[in-house]
Scaffold this motif. Structure first.
Motif, PDB file in Angstrom:
ATOM      1  N   VAL A 189       0.853  -1.190   0.000  1.00  0.00           N
ATOM      2  CA  VAL A 189       0.000   0.000   0.000  1.00  0.00           C
ATOM      3  C   VAL A 189       0.894   1.248   0.000  1.00  0.00           C
ATOM      4  N   PRO A 190       0.358   2.408  -0.398  1.00  0.00           N
ATOM      5  CA  PRO A 190       1.174   3.624  -0.383  1.00  0.00           C
ATOM      6  C   PRO A 190       1.637   3.970   1.028  1.00  0.00           C
ATOM      7  N   TYR A 191       2.898   4.387   1.142  1.00  0.00           N
ATOM      8  CA  TYR A 191       3.446   4.776   2.442  1.00  0.00           C
ATOM      9  C   TYR A 191       2.800   6.074   2.906  1.00  0.00           C
ATOM     10  N   GLY A 192       2.414   6.094   4.162  1.00  0.00           N
ATOM     11  CA  GLY A 192       1.808   7.294   4.729  1.00  0.00           C
ATOM     12  C   GLY A 192       0.310   7.398   4.533  1.00  0.00           C
ATOM     13  N   ASP A 193      -0.292   6.461   3.845  1.00  0.00           N
ATOM     14  CA  ASP A 193      -1.731   6.491   3.561  1.00  0.00           C
ATOM     15  C   ASP A 193      -2.436   5.544   4.524  1.00  0.00           C
ATOM     16  N   LEU A 194      -2.946   6.079   5.617  1.00  0.00           N
ATOM     17  CA  LEU A 194      -3.566   5.246   6.648  1.00  0.00           C
ATOM     18  C   LEU A 194      -4.849   4.594   6.152  1.00  0.00           C
ATOM     19  N   ASP A 195      -5.622   5.294   5.331  1.00  0.00           N
ATOM     20  CA  ASP A 195      -6.860   4.723   4.814  1.00  0.00           C
ATOM     21  C   ASP A 195      -6.583   3.490   3.949  1.00  0.00           C
ATOM     22  N   ALA A 196      -5.558   3.599   3.095  1.00  0.00           N
ATOM     23  CA  ALA A 196      -5.220   2.464   2.228  1.00  0.00           C
ATOM     24  C   ALA A 196      -4.729   1.286   3.061  1.00  0.00           C
ATOM     25  N   LEU A 197      -3.956   1.566   4.081  1.00  0.00           N
ATOM     26  CA  LEU A 197      -3.451   0.493   4.943  1.00  0.00           C
ATOM     27  C   LEU A 197      -4.610  -0.196   5.664  1.00  0.00           C
ATOM     28  N   THR A 198      -5.501   0.608   6.201  1.00  0.00           N
ATOM     29  CA  THR A 198      -6.644   0.055   6.924  1.00  0.00           C
ATOM     30  C   THR A 198      -7.499  -0.823   6.009  1.00  0.00           C
ATOM     31  N   ALA A 199      -7.718  -0.353   4.789  1.00  0.00           N
ATOM     32  CA  ALA A 199      -8.541  -1.103   3.836  1.00  0.00           C
ATOM     33  C   ALA A 199      -7.893  -2.416   3.429  1.00  0.00           C
ATOM     34  N   ALA A 200      -6.549  -2.481   3.500  1.00  0.00           N
ATOM     35  CA  ALA A 200      -5.840  -3.691   3.069  1.00  0.00           C
ATOM     36  C   ALA A 200      -5.870  -4.800   4.110  1.00  0.00           C
ATOM     37  N   ILE A 201      -6.197  -4.468   5.340  1.00  0.00           N
ATOM     38  CA  ILE A 201      -6.218  -5.464   6.410  1.00  0.00           C
ATOM     39  C   ILE A 201      -7.494  -6.298   6.327  1.00  0.00           C
ATOM     40  N   ASN A 202      -7.321  -7.619   6.353  1.00  0.00           N
ATOM     41  CA  ASN A 202      -8.480  -8.509   6.372  1.00  0.00           C
ATOM     42  C   ASN A 202      -8.276  -9.596   7.423  1.00  0.00           C
ATOM     43  N   GLU A 203      -9.131 -10.600   7.424  1.00  0.00           N
ATOM     44  CA  GLU A 203      -9.073 -11.621   8.470  1.00  0.00           C
ATOM     45  C   GLU A 203      -7.799 -12.451   8.427  1.00  0.00           C
TER      46      GLU A 203
END
Length: 405
Positions: A176-190
């Motif tokens: 995910v892009p560095y520094g992009d908290l929304d993108a990081l959060t969206a990438a997390i799954n079970e």
């Protein structure tokens, strides 16, 4: 001073090129000795070291306390393997764990080994503790990362020089892009077991994330039952004006990956530090290293930890870093188009119309200052933490002359 009529550097450079695989493109400087923040080449010319072995030499070259520890240990014991316990091992692990505020330490050798260890531990934790289905563990990483050059690590690199033609690549990573908290959060799954990040991206050009990013990562990892792994191999151990770069925002990761400066510029030492509920997933035979935590490495690293425990080097980095920042920011619009500084660590973007980063470093070397370029017109400065105010001013003055042409 030059000690004989014939320069030795050209021949030494030719020999290195002839007999070495070309996996590096070093500056044509051949170092023969060093002390503190200064290097001397085979022709007697002195250079101010503004790279410090990519932060491996945070305490300067041949720091007397570290050299004394190495000499003393060399006369006693250098290697046992982990088949036995030696008398330096427990002290090193305990003192480093205390510095990190963690329960346990797993010693290794290189930074890449620490990263590989962190990946393995996170996956095993995911299967045994979180309950992720077998073979499905995923780790979220950032674009522009640099965590090493093993086949697994380059599998999630976005640097084509590091990655291209080394496939097939290891699965199990989401970038995910560095520094992009929304993108990081969206990438997390079970199936996500960890987020692996550099708190400051070193190889990318000392890129500092937006304020609030690291606390946000910490919060989402806690909420989603995901390990936060901080790669502090370059940024840690005093480099940024704090023990760890995460400290600047009050963030405590689940796992620290450490290396470089931990060996004092004498021996390769790396380590993973975490609590028992994380590192405790490993059992005998599941991970290890013959040289990891060897007596010589531990003896030196104990003294490194003790130097850091005084706080002196963190204070020096913070105070001198402000002087470095002031000098470099004065060059914005005068050849520099970007400056990023955290402690004694700086990324400088040179106007590409002037010169490349490589050319700037060659011109600096001709003026007796050694630095390293990365990615086009960006160069990095990371002097030893023993550098003085006058030496910082010297480095800035020489850079000023280089930029002025």
């Amino acid at each position: 001073m030059i000690v004989d009529d014939k320069l030795r550097t050209p021949g030494a450079v030719r020999d290195a090129e002839r007999w070495t695989a070309h996996n590096y493109h070093p500056l044509p400087v051949v170092i023969s000795s060093a002390e503190g923040a200064w290097l001397t080449d085979v022709d007697g010319r002195r250079y101010l070291d503004c790279l410090a072995g990519y932060s491996a030499l945070n305490f300067g070259h041949r720091h007397p306390q570290l050299i004394a520890a190495a000499h003393a240990q060399l006369d006693r014991l250098t290697l046992t393997s982990r088949a036995f316990i030696h008398d330096q091992f427990a002290d090193f692990c305990r003192e480093l764990a205390e510095l990190c505020g963690k329960d346990l330490v797993l010693p290794m050798n290189t930074g890449a080994e620490a990263v590989e260890t962190g990946i393995k531990v996170a996956r095993k934790w995911g299967y045994q503790v979180k309950g992720v289905a077998a073979g499905q563990a995923n780790i979220v990483v950032a674009e522009g990362n640099f965590h090493g050059r093993t086949t697994t690590i380059v599998s999630f690199s976005t640097d084509e020089d590091a990655r291209a033609d080394f496939g097939p690549y290891t699965p199990g990573f989401t970038v995910v892009p560095y520094g992009d908290l929304d993108a990081l959060t969206a990438a997390i799954n079970e199936n996500t077991v960890a987020v692996l990040l550099e708190p400051i991206q070193g190889e990318q050009g000392v890129v500092v994330p937006p304020e609030g990013y690291l606390p946000g990562v910490r919060q989402v990892c806690t909420e989603r039952n995901v390990l936060f792994i901080a790669d502090e191999i370059q940024s840690g151990l005093g480099r940024t004006g704090a023990t760890f770069a995460c400290d600047h925002e009050g963030v405590v990761p689940d796992m620290y990956l450490l290396g470089k400066a931990l060996g004092g510029g004498i021996v390769p030492v790396s380590a993973v530090a975490a609590n028992a509920d994380v590192l405790g997933v490993l059992k005998p035979g599941q991970h290890g290293s013959t040289f990891g935590g060897n007596p010589l490495a531990c003896a030196v690293a104990i003294e490194v930890v003790r130097l850091l425990a005084t706080g002196e080097f963190q204070r020096r980095s913070a105070e001198l870093g402000e002087r470095l920042r002031a000098g470099l920011e004065g060059l914005l619009g005068k050849g520099l188009v970007g400056v990023r500084v955290r402690g004694l660590w700086a990324g400088l973007d040179i106007d590409p119309a002037l010169m490349s980063g490589r050319e700037a470093c060659e011109r600096l070397a001709a003026r007796g200052v050694l630095a390293k370029d990365t990615h086009g017109s960006t160069i990095r400065l990371a002097p030893p933490l023993v550098i003085t105010e006058e030496e910082i001013d010297l480095a800035v003055a020489q850079l000023t002359e280089v930029l002025a042409g």
